[in-house]
Motif scaffolding. Structure first.
Motif, mmCIF file in Angstrom:
data_model
loop_
_atom_site.group_PDB
_atom_site.id
_atom_site.type_symbol
_atom_site.label_atom_id
_atom_site.label_comp_id
_atom_site.label_asym_id
_atom_site.label_seq_id
_atom_site.Cartn_x
_atom_site.Cartn_y
_atom_site.Cartn_z
ATOM 1 N N ARG A 1 32.385 -26.088 22.618
ATOM 2 C CA ARG A 1 31.941 -26.572 23.928
ATOM 3 C C ARG A 1 31.012 -27.774 23.873
ATOM 4 N NH1 ARG A 1 31.178 -20.529 26.560
ATOM 5 N NH2 ARG A 1 33.392 -20.001 26.453
ATOM 6 N N MET A 2 30.442 -28.063 22.715
ATOM 7 C CA MET A 2 29.589 -29.243 22.645
ATOM 8 C C MET A 2 30.473 -30.476 22.461
ATOM 9 S SD MET A 2 26.378 -30.149 20.102
ATOM 10 C CE MET A 2 25.282 -28.939 20.870
ATOM 11 N N PRO A 3 30.218 -31.534 23.218
ATOM 12 C CA PRO A 3 31.050 -32.735 23.083
ATOM 13 C C PRO A 3 31.008 -33.302 21.672
ATOM 14 C CG PRO A 3 29.646 -32.856 25.037
ATOM 15 C CD PRO A 3 29.186 -31.669 24.249
ATOM 16 N N GLU A 4 32.100 -33.920 21.259
ATOM 17 C CA GLU A 4 32.138 -34.590 19.961
ATOM 18 C C GLU A 4 31.005 -35.607 19.900
ATOM 19 O OE1 GLU A 4 34.164 -34.166 17.405
ATOM 20 O OE2 GLU A 4 35.612 -32.747 18.266
ATOM 21 N N GLY A 5 30.361 -35.670 18.731
ATOM 22 C CA GLY A 5 29.280 -36.634 18.591
ATOM 23 C C GLY A 5 28.368 -36.269 17.446
ATOM 24 N N ALA A 6 27.329 -37.087 17.254
ATOM 25 C CA ALA A 6 26.451 -36.926 16.111
ATOM 26 C C ALA A 6 25.681 -35.612 16.147
ATOM 27 C CB ALA A 6 25.478 -38.102 16.041
ATOM 28 N N THR A 7 25.242 -35.182 17.347
ATOM 29 C CA THR A 7 24.467 -33.946 17.433
ATOM 30 C C THR A 7 25.305 -32.750 17.014
ATOM 31 O OG1 THR A 7 23.120 -34.867 19.211
ATOM 32 C CG2 THR A 7 23.118 -32.478 18.960
ATOM 33 N N ARG A 8 26.524 -32.677 17.525
ATOM 34 C CA ARG A 8 27.419 -31.580 17.159
ATOM 35 C C ARG A 8 27.665 -31.555 15.657
ATOM 36 N NH1 ARG A 8 32.877 -31.020 16.239
ATOM 37 N NH2 ARG A 8 33.860 -29.080 16.946
ATOM 38 N N GLU A 9 27.956 -32.709 15.083
ATOM 39 C CA GLU A 9 28.255 -32.766 13.661
ATOM 40 C C GLU A 9 27.045 -32.397 12.816
ATOM 41 O OE1 GLU A 9 31.208 -32.959 12.225
ATOM 42 O OE2 GLU A 9 31.790 -32.799 14.338
ATOM 43 N N ARG A 10 25.848 -32.785 13.276
ATOM 44 C CA ARG A 10 24.645 -32.447 12.524
ATOM 45 C C ARG A 10 24.450 -30.936 12.467
ATOM 46 N NH1 ARG A 10 19.478 -31.008 13.581
ATOM 47 N NH2 ARG A 10 17.943 -31.537 11.980
ATOM 48 N N VAL A 11 24.611 -30.266 13.601
ATOM 49 C CA VAL A 11 24.436 -28.811 13.641
ATOM 50 C C VAL A 11 25.419 -28.124 12.701
ATOM 51 C CG1 VAL A 11 24.604 -26.756 15.083
ATOM 52 C CG2 VAL A 11 23.493 -28.807 15.975
ATOM 53 N N LEU A 12 26.677 -28.520 12.772
ATOM 54 C CA LEU A 12 27.700 -27.863 11.963
ATOM 55 C C LEU A 12 27.538 -28.194 10.484
ATOM 56 C CD1 LEU A 12 30.790 -28.322 14.288
ATOM 57 C CD2 LEU A 12 29.277 -26.348 14.084
ATOM 58 N N THR A 13 27.153 -29.413 10.160
ATOM 59 C CA THR A 13 26.962 -29.799 8.762
ATOM 60 C C THR A 13 25.801 -29.037 8.150
ATOM 61 O OG1 THR A 13 27.866 -32.008 9.132
ATOM 62 C CG2 THR A 13 26.450 -31.725 7.213
ATOM 63 N N GLN B 1 15.548 -21.703 9.139
ATOM 64 C CA GLN B 1 16.257 -20.889 10.113
ATOM 65 C C GLN B 1 17.348 -20.087 9.416
ATOM 66 O OE1 GLN B 1 16.014 -20.241 13.402
ATOM 67 N NE2 GLN B 1 17.832 -18.953 13.295
ATOM 68 N N PRO B 2 17.310 -18.752 9.469
ATOM 69 C CA PRO B 2 18.420 -17.973 8.897
ATOM 70 C C PRO B 2 19.738 -18.353 9.560
ATOM 71 C CG PRO B 2 16.541 -16.549 9.372
ATOM 72 C CD PRO B 2 16.244 -17.884 9.992
ATOM 73 N N LEU B 3 20.780 -18.480 8.754
ATOM 74 C CA LEU B 3 22.092 -18.863 9.267
ATOM 75 C C LEU B 3 22.783 -17.716 9.993
ATOM 76 C CD1 LEU B 3 24.539 -20.757 9.465
ATOM 77 C CD2 LEU B 3 25.176 -20.031 7.143
ATOM 78 N N GLY B 4 22.602 -16.491 9.505
ATOM 79 C CA GLY B 4 23.323 -15.343 10.066
ATOM 80 C C GLY B 4 23.214 -15.198 11.567
ATOM 81 N N PRO B 5 22.016 -15.345 12.153
ATOM 82 C CA PRO B 5 21.906 -15.208 13.609
ATOM 83 C C PRO B 5 22.694 -16.258 14.383
ATOM 84 C CG PRO B 5 19.761 -14.932 12.572
ATOM 85 C CD PRO B 5 20.692 -15.416 11.503
ATOM 86 N N LEU B 6 22.893 -17.419 13.790
ATOM 87 C CA LEU B 6 23.643 -18.486 14.462
ATOM 88 C C LEU B 6 25.150 -18.275 14.355
ATOM 89 C CD1 LEU B 6 21.680 -21.611 13.167
ATOM 90 C CD2 LEU B 6 21.084 -20.075 15.050
ATOM 91 N N MET C 1 26.503 -18.630 18.462
ATOM 92 C CA MET C 1 25.984 -19.928 18.876
ATOM 93 C C MET C 1 26.801 -21.054 18.252
ATOM 94 S SD MET C 1 22.279 -21.752 18.481
ATOM 95 C CE MET C 1 22.886 -22.899 17.242
ATOM 96 N N LEU C 2 27.162 -20.908 16.969
ATOM 97 C CA LEU C 2 27.957 -21.950 16.320
ATOM 98 C C LEU C 2 29.353 -22.041 16.911
ATOM 99 C CD1 LEU C 2 26.921 -21.619 12.559
ATOM 100 C CD2 LEU C 2 26.199 -23.340 14.228
ATOM 101 N N ASP C 3 29.921 -20.915 17.359
ATOM 102 C CA ASP C 3 31.208 -20.972 18.058
ATOM 103 C C ASP C 3 31.105 -21.865 19.287
ATOM 104 O OD1 ASP C 3 32.508 -19.208 16.327
ATOM 105 O OD2 ASP C 3 32.060 -17.446 17.568
ATOM 106 N N GLN C 4 30.032 -21.687 20.039
ATOM 107 C CA GLN C 4 29.894 -22.466 21.268
ATOM 108 C C GLN C 4 29.639 -23.944 20.977
ATOM 109 O OE1 GLN C 4 27.182 -19.532 23.533
ATOM 110 N NE2 GLN C 4 28.712 -20.133 25.033
ATOM 111 N N VAL C 5 28.932 -24.224 19.861
ATOM 112 C CA VAL C 5 28.768 -25.623 19.455
ATOM 113 C C VAL C 5 30.124 -26.221 19.110
ATOM 114 C CG1 VAL C 5 27.844 -27.119 17.641
ATOM 115 C CG2 VAL C 5 26.386 -25.364 18.670
#
Length: 271
Positions: free
Chosen positions: A118-130, A173-178, A111-115
């Motif tokens: 494939r997710m457009p640059e922006g605050a939502t993408r950065e929040r998920v990855l951070t 949320q466990p990180l491993g599944p993501l 899921m994080l690979d796809q974020v």
């Protein structure tokens, strides 16, 4: 009798399906909300080793222990990743796979690979990855605060009382599944699919998907198969809470094979 297996998204558990499960049962169907390991009331069972395969096994065991031979498997948000994985391992147990306001998981991608890709640059993408980079103890992401739910949760249609319940019951949320890559054999590639888009604040709806199919985009061409159907619901990202009656109706119609059909682009050849 139709049997539904309802798979939760991140930070939640089977509790999000309370009203929809009741509606499905009142209509004569079976409904089995699933709480994945490390979330909801099973949060105490999570650990550093909890990964996507753990959640796939959760669902595989549910499918194996149901008497029903043909299940409508509903994956919501992150929950579509283990749902697709379980369908791949038990294709003979699944009659239809429902993507409920979710991504389209692909073999070899987490899921994080796809974020990231494939997710457009922006605050939502950065929040998920951070958040993923700063997981507690290296393996779990804290549940959002009330303010974070309001800012990032796409809560259109969710009442203040319902938000109170989300905040109270949300789990880390466990990180491993993501972060673990999904591995598919292709065994479930031809299963009938239903897509349900929540259009308030969302980035996808039937019209947008039709345009992608018409453009010839390879990733979505198989969605134009005749057995597949699609629905729009005019609400935010929590339809089981904001519009449970409408979602119940959509799921029952999905099981019956209803929904908007896509048209594959015309192809031309030479003689």
């Amino acid at each position: 009798m139709t049997t539904f297996v309802l798979v939760s998204g991140g930070y939640t558990g089977g509790w999000i399906w309370r009203d929809v499960a009741a509606g499905l049962r009142a209509a004569g169907a079976e409904a089995h909300p699933v709480t994945l390991t490390g979330t909801g009331e099973r949060r105490h069972l999570g650990g550093p080793g909890t990964d996507l395969e753990t959640h796939i096994e959760d669902l595989t065991q549910v499918l194996d222990h149901l008497d029903a031979p043909d299940v409508v498997l509903v994956g919501y948000c992150y929950g579509i990743y283990p749902a697709v994985g379980a369908a791949d391992r038990r294709p003979g147990r699944v009659a239809r796979l429902v993507y409920l306001d979710s991504p389209m998981p692909q073999d070899g991608y987490s899921m994080l690979d796809q974020v990231r890709e494939r997710m457009p640059e922006g605050a939502t993408r950065e929040r998920v990855l951070t958040q993923a980079r700063h997981a507690e103890d290296g393996w779990r992401i804290p549940a959002p605060t009330r303010e974070e739910w309001r800012e990032w949760g796409n809560l259109a249609g969710v009442t203040p009382q319902a938000l109170d319940r989300i905040v109270r019951l949300a789990s880390p949320q466990p990180l491993g599944p993501l972060d673990q890559k999904l591995r598919l054999t292709g065994a479930a590639a031809d299963l009938p699919v239903t897509g349900v888009f929540c259009t308030e604040g969302g980035s996808m709806d039937i019209a947008t998907l039709e345009a992608l199919v018409a453009s010839g985009m390879p990733l979505v061409q198989r969605l134009a198969a005749p057995a597949n159907g699609f629905f729009d619901i005019a609400t935010g990202h929590w339809p089981m809470i904001s519009t449970p009656d409408e979602l119940t109706d959509v799921l029952l119609r999905s099981a019956a094979g209803e929904g908007h059909r896509l048209t594959a682009p015309a192809t031309s050849g030479t003689r």
